[in-house]
Design a protein around this motif. Sequence first.
Motif, short mmCIF file in Angstrom:
data_model
loop_
_atom_site.label_atom_id
_atom_site.label_comp_id
_atom_site.label_asym_id
_atom_site.label_seq_id
_atom_site.Cartn_x
_atom_site.Cartn_y
_atom_site.Cartn_z
N LYS A 61 -25.18 -7.88 -21.23
CA LYS A 61 -26.03 -8.69 -20.34
C LYS A 61 -27.06 -9.47 -21.16
CE LYS A 61 -25.67 -5.60 -16.40
NZ LYS A 61 -26.36 -4.57 -15.60
N MET A 62 -27.55 -8.83 -22.22
CA MET A 62 -28.59 -9.46 -23.02
C MET A 62 -28.05 -10.66 -23.82
SD MET A 62 -31.25 -7.68 -25.68
CE MET A 62 -30.00 -7.09 -26.79
N ILE A 63 -26.79 -10.59 -24.26
CA ILE A 63 -26.26 -11.67 -25.10
C ILE A 63 -25.28 -12.57 -24.36
CG2 ILE A 63 -26.56 -10.34 -27.22
CD1 ILE A 63 -23.43 -10.11 -27.13
N VAL A 64 -25.25 -12.50 -23.05
CA VAL A 64 -24.31 -13.31 -22.29
C VAL A 64 -24.51 -14.81 -22.53
CG1 VAL A 64 -25.62 -13.50 -20.12
CG2 VAL A 64 -23.12 -13.40 -20.07
N THR A 65 -25.71 -15.22 -22.86
CA THR A 65 -25.98 -16.64 -23.09
C THR A 65 -25.69 -17.07 -24.53
OG1 THR A 65 -28.29 -16.15 -23.61
CG2 THR A 65 -27.77 -16.71 -21.32
N TRP A 66 -25.39 -16.16 -25.40
CA TRP A 66 -25.11 -16.46 -26.81
C TRP A 66 -23.65 -16.90 -26.93
CZ3 TRP A 66 -25.88 -12.31 -31.21
CH2 TRP A 66 -25.85 -12.94 -32.44
N ARG A 68 -21.89 -18.71 -29.09
CA ARG A 68 -21.16 -18.56 -30.35
C ARG A 68 -20.74 -17.12 -30.61
NH1 ARG A 68 -18.88 -23.09 -30.63
NH2 ARG A 68 -20.29 -24.82 -30.80
N TYR A 69 -21.54 -16.17 -30.13
CA TYR A 69 -21.13 -14.77 -30.24
C TYR A 69 -19.87 -14.55 -29.41
CZ TYR A 69 -20.91 -9.76 -29.73
OH TYR A 69 -20.46 -8.47 -29.72
N GLN A 70 -19.88 -15.08 -28.19
CA GLN A 70 -18.71 -14.92 -27.30
C GLN A 70 -17.47 -15.55 -27.94
OE1 GLN A 70 -19.20 -12.96 -24.81
NE2 GLN A 70 -21.42 -12.99 -24.85
N GLU A 71 -17.66 -16.71 -28.55
CA GLU A 71 -16.53 -17.39 -29.20
C GLU A 71 -16.03 -16.58 -30.39
OE1 GLU A 71 -15.41 -21.62 -31.32
OE2 GLU A 71 -17.19 -21.51 -30.07
N LEU A 72 -16.95 -16.03 -31.18
CA LEU A 72 -16.55 -15.22 -32.33
C LEU A 72 -15.80 -13.96 -31.87
CD1 LEU A 72 -16.51 -14.77 -35.39
CD2 LEU A 72 -18.71 -13.62 -35.16
N ALA A 73 -16.27 -13.34 -30.82
CA ALA A 73 -15.59 -12.15 -30.28
C ALA A 73 -14.17 -12.51 -29.84
CB ALA A 73 -16.38 -11.58 -29.11
N LYS A 96 -20.11 -24.92 -40.06
CA LYS A 96 -20.83 -25.46 -38.91
C LYS A 96 -20.91 -24.42 -37.80
CE LYS A 96 -20.76 -29.17 -35.54
NZ LYS A 96 -20.00 -30.25 -34.93
N PHE A 97 -19.80 -23.72 -37.58
CA PHE A 97 -19.79 -22.65 -36.57
C PHE A 97 -20.80 -21.56 -36.92
CE2 PHE A 97 -18.40 -18.44 -35.28
CZ PHE A 97 -18.33 -18.59 -33.91
N ILE A 98 -20.84 -21.16 -38.18
CA ILE A 98 -21.76 -20.11 -38.62
C ILE A 98 -23.21 -20.55 -38.44
CG2 ILE A 98 -22.56 -18.82 -40.64
CD1 ILE A 98 -19.61 -18.83 -41.59
N ASP A 99 -23.50 -21.81 -38.77
CA ASP A 99 -24.87 -22.32 -38.58
C ASP A 99 -25.27 -22.30 -37.10
OD1 ASP A 99 -25.16 -22.72 -41.30
OD2 ASP A 99 -24.59 -24.85 -41.21
N GLU A 100 -24.35 -22.70 -36.23
CA GLU A 100 -24.63 -22.66 -34.79
C GLU A 100 -24.77 -21.22 -34.31
OE1 GLU A 100 -21.48 -24.88 -32.97
OE2 GLU A 100 -22.21 -26.79 -33.75
N ILE A 118 -25.72 -10.36 -39.56
CA ILE A 118 -25.20 -11.72 -39.38
C ILE A 118 -24.90 -12.36 -40.73
CG2 ILE A 118 -25.83 -14.04 -38.57
CD1 ILE A 118 -27.21 -12.61 -36.18
N ALA A 119 -25.74 -12.10 -41.73
CA ALA A 119 -25.48 -12.61 -43.08
C ALA A 119 -24.19 -12.00 -43.64
CB ALA A 119 -26.65 -12.30 -44.00
N ILE A 120 -23.95 -10.73 -43.34
CA ILE A 120 -22.72 -10.08 -43.79
C ILE A 120 -21.51 -10.70 -43.09
CG2 ILE A 120 -21.45 -7.90 -43.84
CD1 ILE A 120 -24.22 -6.53 -44.18
N ILE A 121 -21.65 -10.99 -41.80
CA ILE A 121 -20.55 -11.66 -41.07
C ILE A 121 -20.26 -13.01 -41.70
CG2 ILE A 121 -19.98 -12.81 -38.90
CD1 ILE A 121 -21.18 -10.47 -37.44
N GLU A 122 -21.31 -13.76 -42.01
CA GLU A 122 -21.13 -15.07 -42.64
C GLU A 122 -20.35 -14.94 -43.95
OE1 GLU A 122 -23.83 -18.77 -44.38
OE2 GLU A 122 -24.83 -16.98 -43.62
N THR A 123 -20.75 -14.00 -44.77
CA THR A 123 -20.07 -13.81 -46.05
C THR A 123 -18.62 -13.41 -45.86
OG1 THR A 123 -22.17 -13.11 -47.04
CG2 THR A 123 -20.17 -12.52 -48.22
#
Length: 175
Positions: A61-66, A68-73, A96-100, A118-123
């Motif tokens: 519920k807390m991250i429903v508006t995020w 890019r998280y939903q897209e990554l999932a 570009k996706f990671i920056d967003e 998040i930095a680990i995910i980026e790497t």
Amino acid sequence: MKIISVILLLCCVMVLSCGDDKSSESQTESIENTNQNAKITAKTIENIDYKDYALSPESEKMIVTWERYQELAMQINYLKKADFSFFNGDKELLKKFIDEFKSQIPEEVKTNPTMSRIAIIETSLLKLNENLTIDNIERKDKITGIKDVFVAFSNLNYQINRKLERDFYDKIQHE
């Protein structure tokens, strides 16, 4: 006499030539077997061993508006089915996706532990992109890269759950 010598010479050349075809076939077969072993299937990915943390309903519920998280999932779910299209695409689009992804983090989640995950995910995303786009990377390294992405995303979920749980217990102690 010359004709017999020429015929003998041609016979020798033909016999020697026939032997080369068998070695070519075995080389071709070994290359095909290597290519078959290099393919990563959904079954291979399914056998990767890691702890997969899911978000709690409160965290969802807390991250429903995020977005890019939903897209990554969603893309990670595709990756589990051996669909590499997002991860082996253009590196600039991935950056570009990671920056967003980083810029859209909800304030409730924006803590140092979460930012480090998040930095680990980026790497791990960039490393997986390199492993999948370069041809001479071994299969086991590609599988390790896939596992790293799964583990990084799972750890992010775990950290978000922990953050929400910590906030909940802090509210209880103050009352």
